[in-house]
Design a protein around this motif. Structure first.
Motif, PDB file in Angstrom:
ATOM      1  N   THR A 489      -1.059   1.485  -8.328  1.00  0.00           N
ATOM      2  CA  THR A 489      -0.044   0.818  -7.508  1.00  0.00           C
ATOM      3  C   THR A 489       0.530   1.798  -6.482  1.00  0.00           C
ATOM      4  OG1 THR A 489       1.573   1.300  -9.252  1.00  0.00           O
ATOM      5  CG2 THR A 489       0.692  -0.926  -9.173  1.00  0.00           C
ATOM      6  N   ASP A 492       5.379  -1.304  -5.816  1.00  0.00           N
ATOM      7  CA  ASP A 492       5.621  -2.260  -6.899  1.00  0.00           C
ATOM      8  C   ASP A 492       7.082  -2.664  -6.894  1.00  0.00           C
ATOM      9  OD1 ASP A 492       5.502  -3.884  -9.074  1.00  0.00           O
ATOM     10  OD2 ASP A 492       4.876  -2.358 -10.506  1.00  0.00           O
ATOM     11  N   ARG A 497       3.600  -6.382  -4.715  1.00  0.00           N
ATOM     12  CA  ARG A 497       2.861  -5.356  -5.464  1.00  0.00           C
ATOM     13  C   ARG A 497       1.559  -5.073  -4.730  1.00  0.00           C
ATOM     14  NH1 ARG A 497       2.100  -7.801 -10.647  1.00  0.00           N
ATOM     15  NH2 ARG A 497       4.303  -7.420 -11.006  1.00  0.00           N
ATOM     16  N   TRP A 499      -2.008  -2.735  -4.825  1.00  0.00           N
ATOM     17  CA  TRP A 499      -2.906  -1.882  -5.602  1.00  0.00           C
ATOM     18  C   TRP A 499      -3.976  -1.301  -4.692  1.00  0.00           C
ATOM     19  CZ3 TRP A 499      -2.280  -1.593 -11.028  1.00  0.00           C
ATOM     20  CH2 TRP A 499      -1.454  -2.562 -11.606  1.00  0.00           C
ATOM     21  N   GLU A 665       0.874 -10.276  -4.024  1.00  0.00           N
ATOM     22  CA  GLU A 665       0.142  -9.218  -4.716  1.00  0.00           C
ATOM     23  C   GLU A 665      -1.124  -8.938  -3.911  1.00  0.00           C
ATOM     24  OE1 GLU A 665      -0.775  -7.540  -9.068  1.00  0.00           O
ATOM     25  OE2 GLU A 665      -0.611  -9.712  -8.919  1.00  0.00           O
TER      26      GLU A 665
END
Length: 915
Positions: A489, A492, A497, A499, A665
């Motif tokens: 990550t 976050d 979020r 990645w 995300e």
């Protein structure tokens, strides 16, 4: 596992009896792939026994000298880690299988035995005719199959393409079983001989051993002769310059413009048809499609498809028309000819051809998702047309500019070679085709219209594509950073979020970016989902012409809905991908369709949902299964009302609400440095300032244990169908492993018992069916001759018998265990496959990114006693939730208790507990 095949170094063998084979040594591969092409397609059917070649293909699986039981060859290949299949085409039949890399010495002799020494038992013959008839009935409501039959009836009746290729009980019943058996033996003896067969093998077995095995298996086969292929022309002058009007089953307005060509697809040096279809099929600004869309005449265009053979080729340009386009169909055809003229006039501009060749080279150099079985199958057939020297360069040839070859190809794109199919419920028809009863009519196109197409209008809006701005020169690799080998990550927050993981496995200049929006106001009601679907359709349409150049330069994107919102996914070369993703994301955030686009895409959604309701019964049942098990998945039948009633302002309001409270995300994986990833993470954050949402649940329905729920799906199809779904109690490794194992154990016996022996239907099978990683398994049958009650009774009888006799499977357990472990331990074959696996792991919060590895370990430690216990609990109905979905077709419904019936989808979802 590495299944790449280098054809440049293939070894070519001709046995003394005349059989040719192409052997490709793949030393690092874990599987072997085998394909045998036989010049024994339906063109070789006797005139008075059409469908015989197809029946012969089926009968080869029904027992041979050394494996006499029906489907024994299937089971034998499966026990050696593979699968076997076959098809019968126009000129060729093809038989192909895969197996574990070290199992070829056992499997190839069995394969040769199947091809050389079939038994043709009369009992099996009678059963296979029933199966072929069920296959025929299954396709009767298939618009493509109906279109194909009309095609046959409107070509030269002297050409073998006109024959009925499938066969059914009516055509075969004209001959008694004894006569049919003799017909099959005669056709087999004539066509299944060494000179009429070509083999391709890709295997880790050393070439010398492979050649020795080849001699052992096929060396004593009868030489025979190569079957004649001197057919008349596919179309006479009477079958050109015609319009064929066709009534479809599904709501559709399509027009297919066909040019009758010689077999130009076999010119592998210049590849003229690839070049022509590349230009006609362009979707960018100035393209034919962009012009047709601007005039509200067409929504889609596909160029280059069509039937083909060793001596003929149909080049189709297929249009999805609007109602206005249907009314102006000849203007659409004139625009096509105008665009073809542009291609002719620009033939000297070889830079456009060289750019296409560069695209071909890039696609080949960085090819992903290579399917070895498909390639081996192609090469088996290619051996009938090409020399060994040509075969070794066939796939690597990217195309060299040849003005004469291009001019020759374009000379066939003339009004004289034209056939027009107009597919709509609005056209006039005069007859029904044989076998499928599809209504159609044939008329001559007005000679004045055909003459006018020789000098089509000059249309200023049509221009050939400019140089592609997304086409890079060199693609370099970044330096690896060890801390980003797996997803990490970078940001976050509560509502965002991000990645990032570097590719340190494939060493490819490519990558994937996923950006998912969980938006409660796009998923919490049928109306919200209706608004989302219309908005997504309009958004994708808006972006199509703007980013088509990126698409063909290897920068792909998809924007698609899911149960909690929607996702933007880009993939391909990393050079400029973050720029593309940023531009697309900006459009996602700010685009609002106008009322015209709203009306257009609302109508398209209604048409799409109506068509979904015409899908085959088994497809409908599995679609409904997802709806019932997944909380935020909706059924087309329910969405229809919502979409029909939604207003433009309501759509705008739902869209506005969705973008005022969402959770984002994102995952970036590939050939990027961490600094680039951090910069892109900030870009997303700045483009999505109004988050404030939370991740939404992907909960699944918790089916009750100990009783069966029933749900009927109304379906406009005569066949009945059932799906029996068993839901595991949890998503634990043990429950998942047991579900996978038991499904694999029962798959082949279920097929053999209910399809081969009882002949309940053509579509019979089992499947491991997880929903959001929650395990389950399904048993399904579709039948033209049995009621749903009979199908369900047969399924439950089979299950109870097998579950009570599970000890029988102890002998097979080690093979099943090894096969499953091998599947679970398979490494990612491509960068995109790995990206998708990691993305799914993030969605299921598998932050070890190794669920399959853990599952493989659990399967390794699983004892047969655990499987017995699981089977006993299933038999006593103490372990799994049970749901039966069915479609009654022309039969009666399943009698059941009222309290066990799901009548209302929404009521069920409100009342059921969730995992």
């Amino acid at each position: 596992m590495n299944n790449s095949i280098q054809f440049e170094n293939a070894h070519h063998v001709t046995l003394p009896n005349g059989m040719r084979a192409m052997l490709c040594h793949t030393p690092t591969a874990s599987e072997s792939f085998v394909s045998m092409a036989v010049r024994a397609g339906h063109f070789y059917d006797p005139q008075d026994c059409q469908g015989l070649a197809h029946l012969l293909e089926h009968m080869l699986f029904m027992g041979s000298r050394h494996l006499p039981k029906p489907n024994a060859i299937n089971n034998f290949i499966e026990q050696h880690g593979g699968a076997i299949n076959a098809w019968t085409g126009t000129e060729y039949a093809n038989y192909h299988f895969s197996c574990s890399g070290d199992a070829l010495a056992q499997t190839l002799p069995a394969f040769a035995d199947m091809l050389r020494q079939p038994l043709f038992e009369e009992d099996a013959l009678s059963k296979e005719i029933v199966n072929i008839h069920a296959e025929f009935e299954f396709k009767k409501k298939d618009d493509l199959r109906r279109l194909y039959q009309i095609h046959k009836e409107t070509c030269n009746p002297q050409h073998p393409f006109a024959k009925f290729s499938v066969g059914n009980s009516d055509t075969f019943s004209k001959h008694n079983p004894g006569e049919l058996k003799q017909r099959l033996k005669a056709l087999h003896s004539e066509l299944y001989c060494a000179n009429n067969m070509r083999l391709c093998i890709a295997s880790p077995m050393p070439t010398a051993q492979l050649e020795a095995l080849l001699h052992q298996c096929f060396g004593s086969m009868e030489a025979g002769v190569l079957a004649d292929d001197n057919w008349p022309e596919l179309y006479t002058s009477e079958q050109l310059g015609i319009q064929i009007n066709i009534h479809p089953l599904q709501a559709a307005r399509r027009m297919i413009v066909t040019f009758a060509l010689p077999a130009l697809q076999n010119d592998y040096r210049c590849k003229p048809l690839n070049y022509v279809s590349h230009l006609i099929g362009d979707e960018g600004e100035g393209s034919l499609l962009a012009y047709l869309k601007h005039n509200d005449w067409a929504m889609n265009l596909i160029a280059g498809s069509g039937i083909e053979g060793d001596r003929f080729k149909d080049f189709n340009v297929s249009f999805q028309l609007t109602q206005k386009g249907l009314e102006n169909k000849y203007h659409v055809v004139a625009a096509l000819f105008s665009y073809i003229n542009l291609i002719r006039q620009a033939i000297e501009e070889d830079w456009r051809y060289q750019e296409k060749s560069q695209l071909n080279a890039l696609a080949l150099e960085y090819e992903e998702n290579v399917k070895p079985m498909g390639i081996v199958t192609e090469y088996a057939q290619h051996q009938f047309l090409f020399s060994p020297e040509e075969l070794n360069i066939l796939r690597a040839t990217i195309g060299s500019y040849d003005k004469q070859a291009l001019e020759h190809a374009l000379s066939f794109f003339s009004p004289e070679n034209l056939r027009l199919k107009v597919i709509s419920k609005d056209v006039e028809t005069t007859k029904a085709c044989a076998f499928y009863e599809a209504e159609y009519g044939v008329e001559q196109i007005d000679p004045e219209i055909l003459h006018s197409l020789n000098s089509p209008p000059l249309i200023d809006a049509l221009v050939l594509p400019p140089p592609n701005p997304y086409l890079g020169g060199e693609y370099s690799l970044i330096l690896p950073e060890t801390e980003f080998n797996s997803p990490t990550t970078l940001i976050d927050n509560e509502d965002y979020r991000f990645w990032f993981a570097q590719d340190q496995q494939f060493h490819s200049p490519k990558g994937d970016i996923y950006i998912s929006f969980d938006a409660i106001n796009f998923s919490n009601s049928l109306e919200a989902v209706a608004a989302k679907r219309i908005w997504l359709g309009a958004l994708n349409d808006y972006l199509q012409a703007r980013y088509y150049r990126a698409e063909i330069a290897g920068l792909h994107y998809r924007i698609y809905g899911h149960q909690a919102g929607f996702t933007l996914h880009t993939r391909g070369f990393t050079d400029q991908q973050t720029l593309l993703a940023s531009q697309l994301l900006d459009a996602v955030i700010h685009y609002i369709p106008d009322e015209k686009a709203f009306a257009h895409h609302k109508a398209l959604q209604i048409q799409s949902l109506h068509n979904a309701l015409l899908n085959k019964p088994t497809n409908r049942l599995f679609s409904r299964l997802s709806v019932l098990i997944q909380r935020n998945t909706q059924a087309p039948v329910e969405l229809l009302d919502a979409i029909e009633n939604i207003s433009y302002q309501e759509m705008v309001d739902y869209r506005h609400a969705a973008f005022t409270g969402y959770f984002v995300e994102s995952f970036m994986h590939g050939n990027w440095a961490s600094d680039e990833a951090k910069q892109f993470a900030d870009t997303i954050k700045n483009l999505c300032p109004h988050g404030g949402g939370r991740p939404l649940s992907r909960a699944v329905s918790k089916l009750p244990v100990g009783s069966t729920l029933f749900h009927e799906v109304a379906c406009k199809h005569d066949d009945s169908a059932i799906v029996l779904y068993l839901q595991a109690p949890s998503s634990s490794l043990t429950d998942t492993a047991l579900c996978m194992v038991l499904e694999q154990m029962l798959a082949a016996p279920f097929f053999n018992a209910l399809r081969t022996e009882q002949q309940l239907g053509y579509i019979v099978g089992t499947g491991y069916v997880p929903h959001n990683q929650h395990p389950g398994m399904a048993f399904y049958i579709q039948s033209p001759q049995c009621s749903p009650k009979k199908l369900l009774d047969a399924t439950t009888d089979f299950l109870f018998q097998q579950l009570h006799e599970i000890e029988f499977y102890r002998f097979y357990w080690p093979n099943i265990q090894q096969t499953l472990i091998k599947q679970l331990e398979e490494r990612d074959l491509t960068l995109s496959m790995k990206s998708q696996r990691l993305w799914v792991s993030l969605g299921t919060q598998d932050f070890g990114f190794n669920r399959n590895v853990k599952l493989a370990e659990r399967v390794k430690t699983l004892t047969f006693e655990e499987i017995q216990c699981f089977a006993n609990q299933l038999a006593k109905r103490e372990r799994c939730g049970e749901l039966v979905l069915y479609s009654r077709g022309k039969f009666d419904e399943i009698p059941k208790l009222r309290k066990q019936t799901i009548n209302s989808i929404s009521d069920f979802k409100q009342q059921i507990a969730y995992h």
